[in-house]
Design an enzyme around this catalytic site. Structure first.
Site: not given
Ligand code: BDP
Length: 682
Positions: A269, A273, A306, A317, A341, A346, A374, A502
């Site tokens: 990753k 983030e 990723r 986004r 994904k 998400d 989640e 979301h």
């Molecule tokens: C989000 C989650 C976060 C993950 C992120 C990811 O909230 O905790 O680190 O994706 O996939 O769904 O990197």
């Protein structure tokens, strides 16, 4: 009248039978085989020439649990087309199991046991199974302190502080469970990766796990932190184009392979983030991935890079991964796979598929699903996810015309990469039942089965899982299967119907907070960014008048999604800002339809409670009560979601909730005061 003492005891006995006689705690998962007696073992033979440890394991499983006729196991190294698969032929007098690799024999053994446990007709067997994906991999988001990011089943299985010296029996149980459903790889640590995992000490710990998993055909992968050279060994930076950095990775990879010769590779990753990555040095994702790929290449290792990248910019986004990666198509080494994904935002209860699938025709791509719930009620809500997985796999990208499903653009039938793969974020933890909710085991199971054969139906997977995990009694199987099949849609309905997404409580992702707005917080982490409620209507305009995310889809999908009347209603508010008074296909207004969906979700969960309570006689007491109490939570949560969303959106629509629907039982102002504690629902 006094009772004879013996009678009294009998009554006690029958009363207590459910508690003692059938006590089960879910720890055996779907592997509740009963050992065969010595007599049966003597009468039938499990024959095997090979001495490979995995083949012996296959023999051992059949020796212990197979009640059918004698089995002849045969390893045919020339039958390469079978890959890790197998062939089974047989009738009531003998069964022949053939595979090209020892692991194929083990998978074949589990297939036979599955047929036995589900009471399948085995009078004439002719089965040939070849897996759809080469790599079928779990991603654990487990931290080295044993917390699990987005994990709802207790602490991590990996007891790092005890490794490599002390080995929990659960490591082997974990490997066996995975092998029984065809999973052949695992990433042990969180994608938000601690650099420490690559230290010499941790490599020893990882090796201990890899040594246990190997015999079950499972390869270990690690999430790598891109700054590792700098953090661990004080290099000036981790710039992928600098020779010193490249050499650091080469030495590190060599060290790993010295201890773990079948190490799978890295999951990364990067620049996402807040994680470090090649862009920190003005380099591209391809530069970063290729550097790691070059280090792994001599050993056959892979990089799963990723595509989950987005930044708080003006840009939608949902469009960012595509924008970032499509220009890099063709620049990646052949041992790099881009891990995408299933949806562009998400892991929401429902998203369209990510438009990157099929858009990079010269780059290998794999799906990342999320088994851990989640965004679907943690381990409190019953949500069978096979229908969600299938929705993405079966979605047509139209990338090479009709029929270019996400499954086909990733399984090698359309584009050939070095290896094909499919992944999912695990929901496994230290809890006795592994996954927190007994029914969440079904999602681990379903992922494995679909990774093996993406054409299996959700119903069939549910059917075999129920029969193995609970009972073959049709009176139980039929209603429980129906409940499972309805469950994901029920969650969508009471949380985010019609394409909403979301609108969760900030960072928590459990309860509703459509009003959520944290001062100074990233706009793309705020519910209003996604729902855009105003006096006119609701939803995110992703058509040409809005963010134009629809343009990232191949024709005719761009215009199908782009038209307010042609867009599937299940995704309407994902792609459109729709007036409250808009007429839906059934003639109702958007507002009424929204209310009806929320209400239906609530009613369905209540229906699950009724279904379950009626089935008490079929289930052992412990699992019955545990599921029953989770359904109570789910039922309360569904009402909470419905009231929160409808009362809040009503402040914009100013329209009444249809009078034949159940009335809200909460005050909006009270719901707004709820502040979820991060650990509260774990
Ligand atoms: C989000 C989650 C976060 C993950 C992120 C990811 O909230 O905790 O680190 O994706 O996939 O769904 O990197």
């Amino acid at each position: 009248m006094t009772m004879l003492p013996i009678k009294k005891y009998l009554i006690y006995f029958f009363f207590l039978l459910p508690f003692f006689g059938y006590a089960e705690d879910g720890s055996q998962l779907w592997l509740r085989y009963k050992p065969v007696d010595a007599q049966t073992q003597k009468q039938r033979h499990i024959r095997l020439q090979d001495k490979h440890e995995t083949a012996l394991l296959a023999k051992q499983e059949l020796d212990s649990y197979w009640r059918g006729p004698s089995i002849e196991m045969h390893l045919d190294k020339k039958a390469k087309r079978l890959k890790e698969g197998y062939q089974i032929k047989g009738d009531t007098s003998a069964v022949y199991l053939t595979a090209a690799e020892p692991i194929g024999l083990l998978y074949g053994a589990y297939h036979l046991l599955r047929l036995q446990e589900t009471k399948a007709d085995m009078r004439h067997l002719y089965i040939e199974e070849i897996p759809d994906y080469d790599i079928r991999i779990l991603n654990h988001w487990d931290n080295l302190d044993r917390t699990v990011e987005r994990g709802y089943a207790g602490y991590s299985l990996w007891r790092w502080e005890e490794l490599p010296h002390k080995l929990s029996p659960r490591y082997e149980e974990y490997a066996r469970a995975n092998a029984s459903i065809g999973i052949n790889a695992t990433v042990l640590n969180n994608v938000n990766a601690s650099p420490q995992i690559l230290t010499g000490d941790y490599i020893q710990k990882v090796k201990a796990l890899a040594d246990i998993f190997r015999k079950y055909g499972i390869r270990v992968y690690l999430s790598a932190n891109f700054s590792s050279p700098k953090v661990l060994d004080g290099l000036a930076d981790s710039d992928p184009l600098r020779k010193e950095v490249q050499d650091w990775w080469k030495v590190k990879v060599k060290e790993i392979y010295q201890h773990i010769p079948d190490f799978g590779g890295f999951l990364v990753k990067a620049n996402s983030e807040g994680q470090p990555g090649p862009q920190d040095y003005g380099r591209t994702h391809a530069d970063g991935a290729n550097m790691l790929a070059d280090a792994l290449k001599p050993y056959g290792g892979l990089v799963m890079w990723r595509a989950f990248v987005y930044n708080p910019t003006e840009e939608d986004r949902a469009k960012q991964a595509y924008q970032e990666f499509v220009p890099l198509d063709g620049e990646f080494r052949d041992n790099v796979i881009i891990q995408i994904k299933n949806g562009p935002v998400d892991f929401q209860p429902r998203e369209p598929f990510t438009p990157l699938f099929g858009a990079m025709k010269h780059t290998a791509q794999m799906i990342e699903f999320q088994i851990t719930q989640e965004y679907l009620g943690f381990s409190n809500h019953l949500a069978y996810l096979a229908p969600l997985f299938k929705e993405t796999l079966d979605a047509d990208t139209y990338s090479e015309g009709k029929g270019s499903t996400v499954a086909r653009v990733t399984d090698g039938s359309m584009f050939r990469g070095e290896k094909t793969a499919v992944s999912a974020v695990a929901n496994i933890g230290e809890d006795t039942n592994w996954t927190g909710h007994h029914f969440a085991q079904a999602n681990w199971y379903a992922f494995g089965r679909l990774a093996w054969n993406h054409q299996l139906s959700s119903e069939d997977i549910a059917n075999e899982w129920i029969r193995q995990t609970f009972t073959n009694a049709v009176d139980f199987v039929t209603p429980v299967r129906q409940m499972m099949m309805d469950s994901r849609e029920a969650v969508v309905d009471y949380m985010m119907p019609l394409g909403l997404h979301h609108i969760f409580a900030f960072d928590h992702h459990y309860g509703p907070e459509p009003w959520g707005d944290r001062k100074g917080g990233r706009p793309d982490w705020m519910p209003w960014y996604y729902h855009n409620a105003d006096t006119i209507g609701l939803g995110f305009d992703r058509t040409a008048t809005g963010s134009n995310a629809v343009s990232q889809y191949y024709p005719p999908l761009d215009s199908i999604y782009g038209g307010i009347n042609s867009c599937p209603e299940s995704l309407l508010l994902w792609f459109h800002h729709v007036p409250w008074t808009h007429t839906m296909k059934n003639g109702r207004t958007l507002w009424d339809e929204l209310c009806i969906h929320y209400d239906r979700g609530v009613q369905q969960v209540r229906g699950f409670q009724k279904t379950w309570d009626k089935l008490q006689a079929h289930v052992d007491q412990q699992r019955f009560l545990e599921v029953q109490s989770k359904l109570k939570i789910q039922s309360k949560d569904a009402v909470w979601w419905k009231d929160a969303c409808l009362l809040y959106f009503q402040t914009f629509s100013k329209m009444p909730i249809p009078y034949d629907l159940e009335r809200p039982v909460h005050e909006l102002e009270e719901l707004k005061k709820i502040k979820l504690d991060m650990t509260h629902h774990n």
